[in-house]
Write an enzyme that holds these catalytic residues in place. Structure first.
Site, PDB file in Angstrom:
ATOM      1  N   HIS A   1       9.462 100.890  52.220  1.00 49.52           N
ATOM      2  CA  HIS A   1      10.688 100.439  51.560  1.00 49.52           C
ATOM      3  C   HIS A   1      11.161 101.416  50.488  1.00 49.52           C
ATOM      4  O   HIS A   1      12.301 101.338  50.038  1.00 49.52           O
ATOM      5  CB  HIS A   1      10.487  99.039  50.963  1.00 49.52           C
ATOM      6  CG  HIS A   1       9.622  98.987  49.750  1.00 49.52           C
ATOM      7  ND1 HIS A   1       8.295  98.626  49.794  1.00 49.52           N
ATOM      8  CD2 HIS A   1       9.876  99.244  48.446  1.00 49.52           C
ATOM      9  CE1 HIS A   1       7.783  98.647  48.586  1.00 49.52           C
ATOM     10  NE2 HIS A   1       8.729  99.028  47.727  1.00 49.52           N
TER      11      HIS A   1
ATOM     12  N   ASP B   1       4.917  98.504  56.016  1.00 48.04           N
ATOM     13  CA  ASP B   1       5.431  99.026  54.748  1.00 48.04           C
ATOM     14  C   ASP B   1       4.677 100.276  54.311  1.00 48.04           C
ATOM     15  O   ASP B   1       4.291 100.418  53.149  1.00 48.04           O
ATOM     16  CB  ASP B   1       5.394  97.965  53.651  1.00 48.04           C
ATOM     17  CG  ASP B   1       6.349  98.299  52.511  1.00 48.04           C
ATOM     18  OD1 ASP B   1       7.249  99.133  52.724  1.00 48.04           O
ATOM     19  OD2 ASP B   1       6.184  97.747  51.410  1.00 48.04           O
TER      20      ASP B   1
ATOM     21  N   SER C   1       5.668 101.175  43.452  1.00 50.75           N
ATOM     22  CA  SER C   1       5.513 101.079  44.906  1.00 50.75           C
ATOM     23  C   SER C   1       5.095 102.417  45.506  1.00 50.75           C
ATOM     24  O   SER C   1       5.710 103.455  45.257  1.00 50.75           O
ATOM     25  CB  SER C   1       6.820 100.621  45.545  1.00 50.75           C
ATOM     26  OG  SER C   1       7.151  99.322  45.128  1.00 50.75           O
TER      27      SER C   1
END
Length: 654
Positions: free
Chosen positions: A118, A149, A229
């Site tokens: 993402h 992901d 992230s």
């Protein structure tokens, strides 16, 4: 002078805060920072005579921390997302940041960067900047999996890799609860590296993307925020035990990292096949078997005797999706007892970690192996099934009820004098028909144990679920009516009430019903919205999400079908569309448009809304003879009768 806070921290809180500050300061000063920070903390504790110190990182963690400093990088991304509500245009350009770290591919010996999917999905530009470096280097995506992901990045500039270290994963064993975890990343609130520390809180399963399969995740209490992230999470030995993925909104200290087992599957598939992995699933709907009466009626007592196990319960198969890989192996009413050697409990879980007592969904056992490998199943097949094979059709129980109704009518016609009456009005010669439930609760029900192997794959769904995996935007505009293919991303765009689409998603019930249907080779075509114009006056209040079933007497199973039918309709004729909300019994709406007037207004409508073409490139023209007509039995629908009548009178395509 600043006012002194009256809030008093306890000694353990002070120790933990000092340790986190010193660890961060040490990392910022030199590559031996963690060890130096630990030394300073011990010296301060000894000289001050304070309380017991918080647990310290070992020397291996100091080495891992210093390697992490040379392995992490900040990711700068420019995104250009697709617009499913208005597929002819894209959303505005936006920028975001994330974290990545260097790893070495074992079979090729080359270094790449690992991050979250993402972070770089739909990126038009990717730049990475090493810690303590000012230059940003251009990067490109090698492999990306939205379901997992995870993404691999490549930097071709050799200067970027000068002095760059790589991190190693803890492949040998999964992390345990209360294991120390240290997260490195570049979260919001600053531009430099951030280091946070916590422990492993629990193991769970959740989907990485809306509509995707649930996978193993590790929950930690170390702070994870936007920008973290893709960053590494290290254990006390300096090995990577996860990739920072997300945090739970409206909560404190609940973050999630992707465990090494998921990363290994991702990397192995890329190195073997050069593509993203496929997350396989059984393609079934199950029911828990926790009821004692249900277990007895299914004959599971006999099954446990044959197997020699007292704790095996399993789950009941209540639906097998079309196109699933087990549709030729399983039957409705089967009880799934074991998958790949893991015993399934009555709540559908298997044992994951014996030490902590963690139990997770049995789907985890399927995800242990790669998609192309064979999975071993053991099931119990009762001699008689309780699950209706065709819920829409008449069932055996329906026939029983009909027989009972007929007998009651006969008794009423005969009158009370025809038989002796019992208390409560029940006749002495009354015999109840045997139903599917059996004659009594004490009856023993039989069945058989079946073992088989199967190669699983991703279940194809009627409604595409994930943008960039099985879903892509498509549209067709006629007479100002915008038609699209029903997809999960379109539902999220159209029926979300805020930017946080997953939490505010509330689609109509009749469209949600399509989400659990297996693929049939057809699409579901829906009305997205109406662009107001005189040619569509009277239809401007039609609700979004109406499903179009037929057009000019022919089935509409794709946007290409609809476009082709309209294309071959002559000027002066009508275009008649039958639309429905939900199943056939719910009725629907009838739309009649003048083909010539709509074509005359086409240019004006497109220019007013800046639409380049009346259709997307993936909508193609088909031969009209290849589009089937609905079966004759469907003509019970009054809208289809009107549809055919108008089509015949206007000379339109039939």
């Amino acid at each position: 002078p600043r006012p002194v806070s009256r809030h008093k921290m306890q000694r353990p809180q002070i120790n933990a805060a000092l340790e986190a500050m010193e660890l961060a300061e040490g990392l910022g000063e030199d590559f031996d920072g963690p060890a130096a920070a630990v030394g300073k903390k011990r010296a301060r504790s000894e000289t001050s005579g304070g309380g017991p110190a918080a647990p310290q990182l070992g020397s291996s963690a100091a080495v891992g921390g210093s390697r992490a400093l040379q392995a992490v990088a900040k990711v700068f991304v420019t995104h250009l997302s697709l617009n499913y509500s208005e597929p002819w245009r894209k959303r505005g350009q936006r920028s975001s940041t994330g974290t990545c770290f260097a790893i070495q591919l074992s079979d090729q010996g080359r270094r790449v960067l690992l991050t979250n999917a993402h972070v770089v999905f739909r990126a038009t530009q990717i730049r990475v900047r090493r810690f303590r470096d000012a230059e940003r280097y251009r990067a490109k995506v090698l492999c990306l999996s939205r379901e997992m992901d995870l993404a691999l990045l490549e930097v071709e500039n050799a200067e970027f890799w000068a002095g760059m270290s790589t991190l190693d994963f803890e492949w040998a064993k999964p992390c345990s609860l209360q294991d120390v975890v240290v997260c490195f990343g570049f979260p919001q609130g600053g531009d430099n590296l951030s280091v946070t520390r916590g422990v492993v809180s629990r193991h769970t399963m959740q989907a990485m993307v809306h509509g995707g399969p649930s996978q193993l995740m590790t929950q930690i209490d170390a702070a994870i925020n936007p920008g973290n992230s893709g960053g590494p999470a290290l254990n006390a030995d300096g090995f990577v035990i996860g990739v920072a993925e997300s945090k739970m909104h409206s909560s404190d200290n609940i973050g999630y990292i992707i465990p090494p087992r998921n990363v290994r599957y991702f990397l192995d598939t890329y190195m073997e096949c050069g593509k993203q992995p496929e997350i396989c699933d059984p393609g079934i709907l199950i029911q828990r078997v926790e009821s004692t009466a249900l277990r007895k009626r299914l004959g599971l007592n006999r099954a446990m005797q044959e197997i020699g196990s007292e704790n095996m319960m399993g789950v009941l198969v209540t639906r097998i999706y079309d196109g699933g890989t087990l549709d030729d192996k399983l039957q409705l009413g089967d009880v799934l007892l074991e998958v790949n050697g893991k015993t399934i409990a009555g709540d559908g879980t298997v044992e994951f970690d014996e030490d902590s007592g963690t139990r997770l969904s049995f789907v985890l056992s399927i995800q242990d192996l790669h998609a192309e490998h064979k999975h071993k199943f053991m099931i119990w097949r009762p001699s008689s099934t309780l699950v209706d094979k065709k819920p829409d059709a008449g069932t055996a129980m329906d026939e029983v009820r009909q027989d009972q109704d007929q007998e009651q009518e006969q008794e009423q016609e005969q009158g009370p004098e025809q038989g002796q009456e019992r208390k409560g009005g029940e006749s002495a010669d009354d015999t109840r028909p045997e139903t599917n439930g059996g004659n009594g609760a004490e009856q023993e029900f039989s069945g058989e144990i079946i073992r088989f192997e199967a190669t699983l794959r991703r279940t194809p769904w009627l409604v595409p679920r994930i943008d960039g995996v099985d879903a892509s935007p498509a549209y067709f505009v006629f007479g100002g009516l915008v038609f699209v293919t029903l997809t999960m991303p379109w539902l999220l765009d159209r029926f979300s009430t805020s930017s946080r689409k997953r939490s505010s998603y509330c689609p109509p019930a009749h469209l949600e019903a399509y989400l659990v249907e297996g693929a049939t080779g057809n699409d579901v075509v829906v009305l997205s919205h109406v662009l107001h114009h005189d040619v569509n006056y009277g239809y401007q209040r039609l609700q979004s999400g109406l499903v179009i079933t037929t057009c000019n007497g022919r089935n509409v199973h794709s946007l290409s079908d609809l476009y082709s039918i309209v294309h071959f309709t002559r000027d002066g004729d009508f275009v008649v569309m039958n639309m429905r909300e939900g199943g056939e019994a719910t009725g629907g709406s009838l739309i009649v448009l003048d083909a010539k007037e709509c074509r005359a207004a086409e240019k004006e409508i497109l220019e007013a809304h800046r639409i380049p073409e009346i259709k997307s490139d993936n909508v193609v023209l088909k031969e009209i003879e290849t589009i089937p007509q609905p079966p004759q039995k469907d003509h019970d629908n009054p809208f289809l009768d009107i549809n055919n009548l108008l089509s015949q009178e206007s000379g339109g395509v039939i």
